[in-house]
Write an enzyme that holds these catalytic residues in place. Structure first.
Site, PDB file in Angstrom:
ATOM      1  N   ALA A  63       0.865  -1.247  -0.049  1.00  0.00           N
ATOM      2  CA  ALA A  63      -0.037   0.127   0.106  1.00  0.00           C
ATOM      3  C   ALA A  63       0.750   1.072   0.162  1.00  0.00           C
ATOM      4  CB  ALA A  63      -0.924   0.074   1.331  1.00  0.00           C
ATOM      5  N   GLY A 102      -0.553  -5.787  -0.637  1.00  0.00           N
ATOM      6  CA  GLY A 102      -1.787  -5.392  -1.690  1.00  0.00           C
ATOM      7  C   GLY A 102      -1.391  -5.941  -2.724  1.00  0.00           C
ATOM      8  N   GLU A 105      -2.090  -9.477  -3.104  1.00  0.00           N
ATOM      9  CA  GLU A 105      -3.474  -9.598  -3.255  1.00  0.00           C
ATOM     10  C   GLU A 105      -4.152  -9.083  -4.766  1.00  0.00           C
ATOM     11  OE1 GLU A 105      -5.302  -8.881   1.237  1.00  0.00           O
ATOM     12  OE2 GLU A 105      -4.077  -7.349   0.348  1.00  0.00           O
ATOM     13  N   GLU A 125       1.675  -7.691   6.537  1.00  0.00           N
ATOM     14  CA  GLU A 125       0.650  -6.826   7.359  1.00  0.00           C
ATOM     15  C   GLU A 125       0.750  -7.075   8.728  1.00  0.00           C
ATOM     16  OE1 GLU A 125      -1.152  -7.165   3.258  1.00  0.00           O
ATOM     17  OE2 GLU A 125      -0.305  -8.335   4.632  1.00  0.00           O
TER      18      GLU A 125
END
Length: 698
Positions: A63, A102, A105, A125
């Site tokens: 992120a 992310g 993901e 995370e």
């Protein structure tokens, strides 16, 4: 689209190229570009497949850190990943570099994943006190099962592309240009008229339900005592992946993410993340010209000198190690050789690496051998007269422009620099023992230190894989000043009714790996005793002085190395047990001062110790010894075991509330006015509705 996601069509393949250097962070513009790109490709009859790739050195590595802890603009990442997965045409992700958080993901939302062999995948995370929030807890276990998925998420350590492939997370490994290979694969899918293969529909990882649930139970037990909320919520979400419909699992993950993101532990870990990066920003870097450092000398072959030498050898520097006599030099070289032998035995290095590092080491008793080195680190005994003698010799032999660094824990570097002809070249490097392992390096800037020398120190720290923090000259600099206040608060309680074991247990409960008296025994009580004797003449005679530690040292009870200190260490044990004789000495000291012992709760012990640390930190800020509060926190969790998930003493004070801390400090003043007097900085911040965090620029 937008300038951070390029959309183009080649033949019947739509190509979305993420271009947000340096790490293609998934900020709002990237998310919007990906969402819009998939929408556009899905609606084009001429497009039969989609390729997602990234420009530059890496696939998205997570992120945008600037969004941490703040509301995110839509589309949020889970919506983007969901839209990628819902695409009616096959989507291929071509991964190179680091697909983390992310970024991973995003790849999981694609229907096929290709990766360069040197790519890495990870869901880190948990290291920030949260969990994957864009479907990672639901999609990974569908491919790998629970055990591998939980290992990825609970440890937070990336895995290589080969392991990812073995786990079923990657469909193909590529030796050459992964984007080119990804395009060819997407083109082949398009020509075959292939449809999507959605991860949310996969069940590979659920094939052995018994093993899946056994892994859940084992990890749930393992994380039960974690001080953070995220590990247990990760286990819950991975369990839900198997037990709940996909959309319900996604909703559960999102709620868990939101809960964890607002927790104090996550706030503290985010603070630690930014604090470490902020510490590298110092005023001396502006316009600095780095001095060349290709060779390093280390003077002193004791514990610190050999550790520093190993740190430099590990970074690829040729090192000249100087000791005053052959016997001491031989012991030092043998220590270094033993360190590398242990690394070899544990598989951390190979035979060739060990040989190369020992080959890069030159041992000598001749100070003239340092005439041509670029940097000398003095690491002799912590006594000003001894260091002054070494400095005089170095001043005479070192070449112009070479840097002279002193490894000292407490001494006045201004006074030391003033004894030679080149004070502008002098800087303090406060390594922490063992110097080849501990990551913290306090770079102590004297009044006349050249800015280029400071900037070079920060560049060197990066090569040594250290976390550098700038400190001004003061007794103990940042870390040992805070440590002294911590121990002083503990000593007051010891004399007033607590025991070493009670205080140590309270601080372990707070999150420290060991308590203050365990630390003293491990380090050696004689070290702090020497400092107390050195400062005796400057001590305010009216100030309260706790002599319990002195009494132990006078008996030769210097801690673990002597077999007893605050605790007894029987038969060479590293685990101490309470010593009735120590408790008797404490009772005698109380009686001599007319102190009636009282009981201290664990909470009060913690608050007094933490308040003392924060108050001393505020004084360091007032004195400009520390640039910013977060630098103090970095020093404490990298050098002194302050629990990272508590954020350091300054962040901990912010979380508790500065007014509460200030009021508690005032309530202690009746006991020792000077020590417990709140720094005026508390009053200033409280009046302005501010926190220490507001003083952290950048």
């Amino acid at each position: 689209m937008n300038n951070q996601v390029k959309f183009e069509v080649e033949g019947n393949v739509a190509i979305l190229t993420i271009q947000n250097p340096p790490v293609n962070a998934l900020g709002a513009a990237v998310r919007q570009g990906l969402f819009d790109g998939i929408e556009k490709a899905d609606g084009m009859s001429s497009v039969n497949a989609v390729l997602i790739r990234a420009a530059g050195r890496t696939f998205p590595a997570g992120a945008d850190v600037r969004e941490f802890g703040k509301p995110r603009a839509e589309p949020i990442l889970s919506q983007v990943v969901g839209r990628i997965e819902a695409c009616s045409k096959p989507v291929v992700a071509a991964v190179h570099g680091n697909a983390l958080g992310g970024g991973f993901e995003i790849a999981l939302g694609a229907h096929y994943r290709m990766a360069s062999r040197d790519a890495k995948f990870g869901l880190p995370e948990v290291l920030l006190g949260v969990l994957p929030g864009a479907g990672g807890t639901q999609r990974v276990p569908r491919l790998t099962g629970a055990a591998a998925a939980l290992d990825l998420m609970l440890v937070g350590k990336p895995i290589g592309a080969l392991q990812a492939s073995d786990l079923g997370l990657v469909d193909a490994l590529v030796d050459g240009d992964v984007a080119k290979a990804g395009f060819a694969f997407a083109q082949d899918l398009a020509e075959k008229g292939a449809g999507p293969r959605r991860t949310c529909d996969r069940r590979d990882g659920f094939s052995d339900a018994e093993s899946y649930m056994a892994a859940i139970a084992a990890r749930r037990l393992a994380v039960a005592k974690s001080p953070l909320e995220a590990p247990a919520r990760i286990v819950d979400c991975v369990e839900a992946a198997m037990l709940l419909p996909f959309e319900a699992g996604i909703a559960k993950e999102r709620a868990a993410f939101d809960d964890c993101e607002g927790s104090e532990g996550a706030q503290a870990l985010r603070h630690a993340f930014f604090a470490e990066r902020r510490a590298a920003k110092v005023p001396e870097l502006e316009g600095a010209n780095l001095r060349e450092v290709n060779t390093i000398g280390v003077v002193g072959a004791g514990t610190m000198g050999t550790g520093i030498a190993v740190a430099c050898l590990d970074a690829g520097f040729p090192v000249t190690l100087v000791e005053r006599d052959e016997e001491g030099l031989l012991r030092g070289v043998e220590k270094i050789d033993a360190i590398y032998q242990r690394s070899l035995d544990k598989g951390r290095i190979d035979v060739d690496t060990r040989a190369a590092r020992m080959e890069a080491l030159t041992g000598t008793t001749d100070m003239d051998e340092l005439a041509q080195v670029d940097l000398v680190i003095e690491a002799v005994f912590e006594e000003i007269s001894v260091k002054e003698g070494v400095f005089a010799q170095l001043d005479a032999v070192m070449k112009p422009g070479a840097i002279l660094a002193t490894n000292t824990s407490y001494l006045d570097i201004n006074a030391l620099a003033a004894t030679i002809s080149r004070p502008q070249d002098v800087v303090g490097y406060h390594f922490f023992s063992p110097a080849n392992i501990m990551k913290l390096l306090e770079i102590v800037v004297a009044d006349r230190t050249d800015p280029d020398v400071v900037a070079t120190g920060f560049a060197l720290a990066k090569r040594l894989r250290k976390v550098p923090v700038r400190a001004g000259v003061a007794d103990g600099f940042i870390g040992n000043r805070i440590l002294a206040a911590y121990r002083q608060a503990a000593d007051f309680m010891l004399e007033d009714g607590a025991t070493p074991a009670k205080i140590d247990a309270a601080m372990r409960d707070f999150g420290f790996p060991i308590g203050p008296y365990q630390v003293l025994d491990m380090a050696g009580l004689d070290i702090s005793w020497a400092r107390r004797k050195r400062l005796a003449d400057s001590r305010d005679p009216a100030a309260r002085y706790v002599a319990i530690g002195d009494k132990l040292c006078e008996r030769g009870w210097f801690g673990q190395k002597a077999g007893r200190g605050y605790y007894i260490y029987e038969d060479g044990s590293r685990t101490g047990v309470e010593d009735p004789e120590v408790l008797a000495i404490i009772e005698e000291e109380r009686a001599a001062k007319g102190i009636s012992p009282r009981r201290f709760s664990a909470r009060e012990i913690q608050h007094r110790c933490l308040n003392a640390m924060a108050n001393e930190g505020a004084r360091l800020l007032e004195e400009a010894v520390a640039l910013r509060p977060s630098d103090i926190d970095v020093v404490m969790f990298y050098g002194y075991g302050f629990p990272r998930w508590r954020g350091g003493p300054m962040m901990a004070a912010d979380l508790r509330g500065l007014l509460e801390v200030e009021n508690e400090l005032r309530s202690y003043q009746i006991e020792e006015p000077a020590f417990w007097a709140p720094s005026p900085l508390f009053d200033e911040l409280v009046k302005n509705g501010q926190h220490f965090e507001d003083l952290n620029e950048g």
